[in-house]
Design a protein around this motif. Structure first.
Motif, short mmCIF file in Angstrom:
data_model
loop_
_atom_site.label_atom_id
_atom_site.label_comp_id
_atom_site.label_asym_id
_atom_site.label_seq_id
_atom_site.Cartn_x
_atom_site.Cartn_y
_atom_site.Cartn_z
N TYR A 110 0.77 -1.24 0.01
CA TYR A 110 0.10 0.01 0.03
C TYR A 110 0.94 1.10 0.06
CZ TYR A 110 -3.27 -3.63 1.52
OH TYR A 110 -4.27 -4.65 1.62
N HIS A 111 2.15 1.07 0.09
CA HIS A 111 3.10 2.04 0.15
C HIS A 111 2.99 3.17 1.36
CE1 HIS A 111 4.31 0.61 -4.06
NE2 HIS A 111 3.09 0.70 -4.33
N GLU A 112 2.37 2.70 2.29
CA GLU A 112 2.29 3.27 3.54
C GLU A 112 3.65 4.03 3.86
OE1 GLU A 112 0.59 0.95 6.21
OE2 GLU A 112 -1.67 1.15 5.36
N GLU A 113 3.69 5.33 4.40
CA GLU A 113 5.01 5.93 4.71
C GLU A 113 5.00 5.79 6.32
OE1 GLU A 113 4.91 9.90 3.55
OE2 GLU A 113 4.98 9.42 1.47
N LEU A 114 6.10 5.56 6.79
CA LEU A 114 6.47 5.19 8.12
C LEU A 114 7.72 6.35 8.50
CD1 LEU A 114 6.48 1.34 8.67
CD2 LEU A 114 4.92 3.20 9.21
N GLY A 115 7.57 7.17 9.14
CA GLY A 115 8.46 8.01 9.51
C GLY A 115 9.35 7.60 10.47
N PRO A 116 10.68 8.17 10.76
CA PRO A 116 11.78 7.55 11.67
C PRO A 116 11.36 7.16 12.95
CG PRO A 116 12.74 9.38 10.14
CD PRO A 116 11.16 9.44 10.01
N LEU A 117 10.45 7.91 13.74
CA LEU A 117 9.99 7.82 14.82
C LEU A 117 8.81 6.60 14.91
CD1 LEU A 117 9.37 11.46 16.34
CD2 LEU A 117 11.15 9.57 16.85
N LYS A 118 8.01 6.47 13.87
CA LYS A 118 7.22 5.47 13.78
C LYS A 118 8.08 4.12 13.68
CE LYS A 118 2.90 7.21 12.11
NZ LYS A 118 1.51 6.68 11.42
N VAL A 119 9.22 4.05 12.95
CA VAL A 119 9.94 2.77 12.79
C VAL A 119 10.61 2.56 14.09
CG1 VAL A 119 12.11 1.86 11.60
CG2 VAL A 119 10.39 3.26 10.41
N VAL A 120 10.88 3.56 15.02
CA VAL A 120 11.44 3.43 16.30
C VAL A 120 10.30 2.79 17.23
CG1 VAL A 120 12.25 4.26 18.29
CG2 VAL A 120 13.20 5.07 16.12
N GLY A 121 9.02 3.24 16.71
CA GLY A 121 7.95 2.73 17.74
C GLY A 121 7.50 1.26 17.27
N ILE A 122 7.71 0.92 16.35
CA ILE A 122 7.53 -0.39 15.69
C ILE A 122 8.56 -1.29 16.47
CG2 ILE A 122 7.38 -2.10 13.83
CD1 ILE A 122 5.77 0.16 12.31
N VAL A 123 9.64 -0.97 16.23
CA VAL A 123 10.76 -1.90 16.73
C VAL A 123 10.62 -1.95 18.52
CG1 VAL A 123 13.49 -2.05 17.40
CG2 VAL A 123 12.57 -1.13 14.98
N LEU A 124 10.32 -0.81 19.21
CA LEU A 124 9.95 -1.08 20.38
C LEU A 124 8.88 -1.82 20.55
CD1 LEU A 124 10.51 2.71 21.82
CD2 LEU A 124 12.05 0.82 22.00
N ALA A 125 7.86 -1.92 19.84
CA ALA A 125 6.66 -2.54 20.11
C ALA A 125 6.88 -4.16 20.10
CB ALA A 125 5.52 -2.22 19.00
N LEU A 126 7.89 -4.51 19.24
CA LEU A 126 8.38 -6.07 19.31
C LEU A 126 9.08 -6.37 20.35
CD1 LEU A 126 9.74 -6.31 15.64
CD2 LEU A 126 7.58 -6.98 16.57
N ALA A 127 9.96 -5.43 20.98
CA ALA A 127 10.68 -5.81 22.29
C ALA A 127 9.62 -5.55 23.37
CB ALA A 127 11.43 -4.51 22.51
N ALA A 128 8.60 -4.60 23.55
CA ALA A 128 7.36 -4.87 24.23
C ALA A 128 6.66 -5.97 24.35
CB ALA A 128 6.51 -3.67 24.19
N VAL A 129 6.29 -6.67 23.21
CA VAL A 129 5.79 -7.92 23.09
C VAL A 129 6.40 -9.07 23.72
CG1 VAL A 129 4.93 -9.58 21.71
CG2 VAL A 129 4.17 -7.17 21.19
N TYR A 130 7.79 -9.06 23.50
CA TYR A 130 8.55 -10.07 24.04
C TYR A 130 8.82 -10.15 25.46
CZ TYR A 130 12.67 -12.60 25.45
OH TYR A 130 13.66 -13.59 25.92
N PHE A 131 9.16 -8.84 25.96
CA PHE A 131 9.38 -8.67 27.64
C PHE A 131 8.02 -8.70 28.28
CE2 PHE A 131 13.13 -6.30 26.08
CZ PHE A 131 14.19 -7.23 26.58
N ALA A 132 7.00 -8.31 27.67
CA ALA A 132 5.62 -8.27 28.60
C ALA A 132 5.13 -9.73 28.30
CB ALA A 132 4.48 -7.46 27.85
N SER A 133 5.50 -10.65 27.67
CA SER A 133 5.01 -11.73 27.63
C SER A 133 5.98 -13.06 28.23
CB SER A 133 4.82 -12.53 26.06
OG SER A 133 3.95 -11.57 25.63
N ALA A 134 7.23 -12.62 28.30
CA ALA A 134 8.30 -13.30 28.93
C ALA A 134 7.94 -13.98 30.36
CB ALA A 134 9.92 -12.81 28.99
N LYS A 135 8.43 -15.26 30.51
CA LYS A 135 8.06 -15.83 31.93
C LYS A 135 9.54 -15.97 32.69
CE LYS A 135 3.78 -16.05 31.06
NZ LYS A 135 2.84 -14.93 31.94
N ASP A 136 9.63 -16.17 33.95
CA ASP A 136 10.68 -16.36 34.52
C ASP A 136 11.53 -17.55 34.15
OD1 ASP A 136 10.69 -13.83 35.63
OD2 ASP A 136 9.52 -14.67 37.42
#
Length: 287
Positions: A110-136
């Motif tokens: 769809y040629h959607e544009e992602l600015g630098p801050l949105k790219v950072v947000g998506i990368v942080l989202a992946l990290a957030a999903v991992y850490f929020a779901s991780a178990k001990d």
């Protein structure tokens, strides 16, 4: 944003219902099939037009809904198998990390544009999903076990991407309820066939508790798809932003519900993931 928030609430409530299944000894497989029947009925109820079953196969999206229904059942069973053989945390991370697939699809097709801050947000989202779901507890993966979470990852991503594609090119807004109902009907039929096959080996119990559990699951399940379609239609956010916010917010809100309702233990790693989730949502939504 209101439709996206309602989709997150509906999806998060699904996890609460699943948690209650264990407490009230609801047979998950049977409740899942009932849930699809209820979700289908909800779609028919909210559809404002005249429902003609003979016309539905002629819709441009009909065969896609059949495929989606099969995927719903298949991915659910893959998630269950992954949780049992590899670990619950691995299944959860594989499911939510799949947001990468519709994001990449949105940018490339769809040629959607992602600015630098949105790219950072998506990368942080992946990290957030991992850490929020991780178990001990750690999970040691064998090479053969890697295929299970990979299948969940791909299946969940394909479902989200397909919903966006069909919404973009094949569905009018008036058809959202009947489209959702048809998807759930296909999933219900697939589930009934699966139960029929399983019951030939092991008798499946039919009782009021399982039916009630399916009803409690089916209503939020329907609205999670319906409100996601409505959110994707809005011009204020592109699909990459919608899927990122949706998946991350579900992880975050479900975690908070687990704390409040079920007194679940949340580690420092999980709290860090929730913090990253908030930051990622702010970056993706407002920049």
């Amino acid at each position: 944003m209101i439709y996206l928030a309602l989709s997150v609430l509906s999806s998060s409530f699904i996890f609460v219902v699943f948690k209650l299944f264990t407490r009230f000894k609801v047979e998950t497989l049977f409740a899942i099939v009932v849930n699809y029947v209820v979700a289908c009925a909800a779609g028919l109820f909210f559809y404002k037009g005249d429902v003609s079953l003979s016309e539905i196969p002629g819709k441009s999206w009909f065969f896609a809904t059949v495929a989606l229904g099969l995927l719903f059942i298949l991915v659910f069973n893959l998630m269950a198998t992954t949780a049992q053989k590899v670990g619950v945390s691995v299944a959860s991370v594989a499911t939510k990390m799949s947001l990468v697939i519709p994001v990449i699809f949105g940018v490339s097709v769809y040629h959607e544009e992602l600015g630098p801050l949105k790219v950072v947000g998506i990368v942080l989202a992946l990290a957030a999903v991992y850490f929020a779901s991780a178990k001990d507890t750690s999970v040691n993966l064998q090479k053969t076990s890697f295929l299970l979470p990979l299948s969940v990852f791909l299946g969940s991503g394909i479902i989200d991407t397909s919903i966006k594609y069909i919404q973009e090119f094949h569905i009018r807004e008036d058809d959202y309820p009947i489209f959702s109902a048809t998807v759930f009907a296909a999933a219900a039929m697939s589930g009934i066939l699966f139960i029929g096959f399983k019951s030939s080996k092991k008798r499946v119990k039919i009782n009021f508790r399982n039916i009630l559990g399916g009803i409690a699951l089916g209503v939020p399940n329907y609205f999670s798809i319906y409100f996601l379609l409505k959110a994707l239609q809005q011009d204020s956010l592109n699909s990459a932003s919608v899927f990122t916010i949706n998946n991350v917010a579900i992880v975050m809100f479900s975690t908070l519900l687990g704390i409040v309702l079920f007194k679940e233990h949340i580690s420092a790693k999980n709290w860090g993931g929730i913090g990253l989730a908030v930051i990622s949502i702010l970056l993706v939504a407002f920049f």
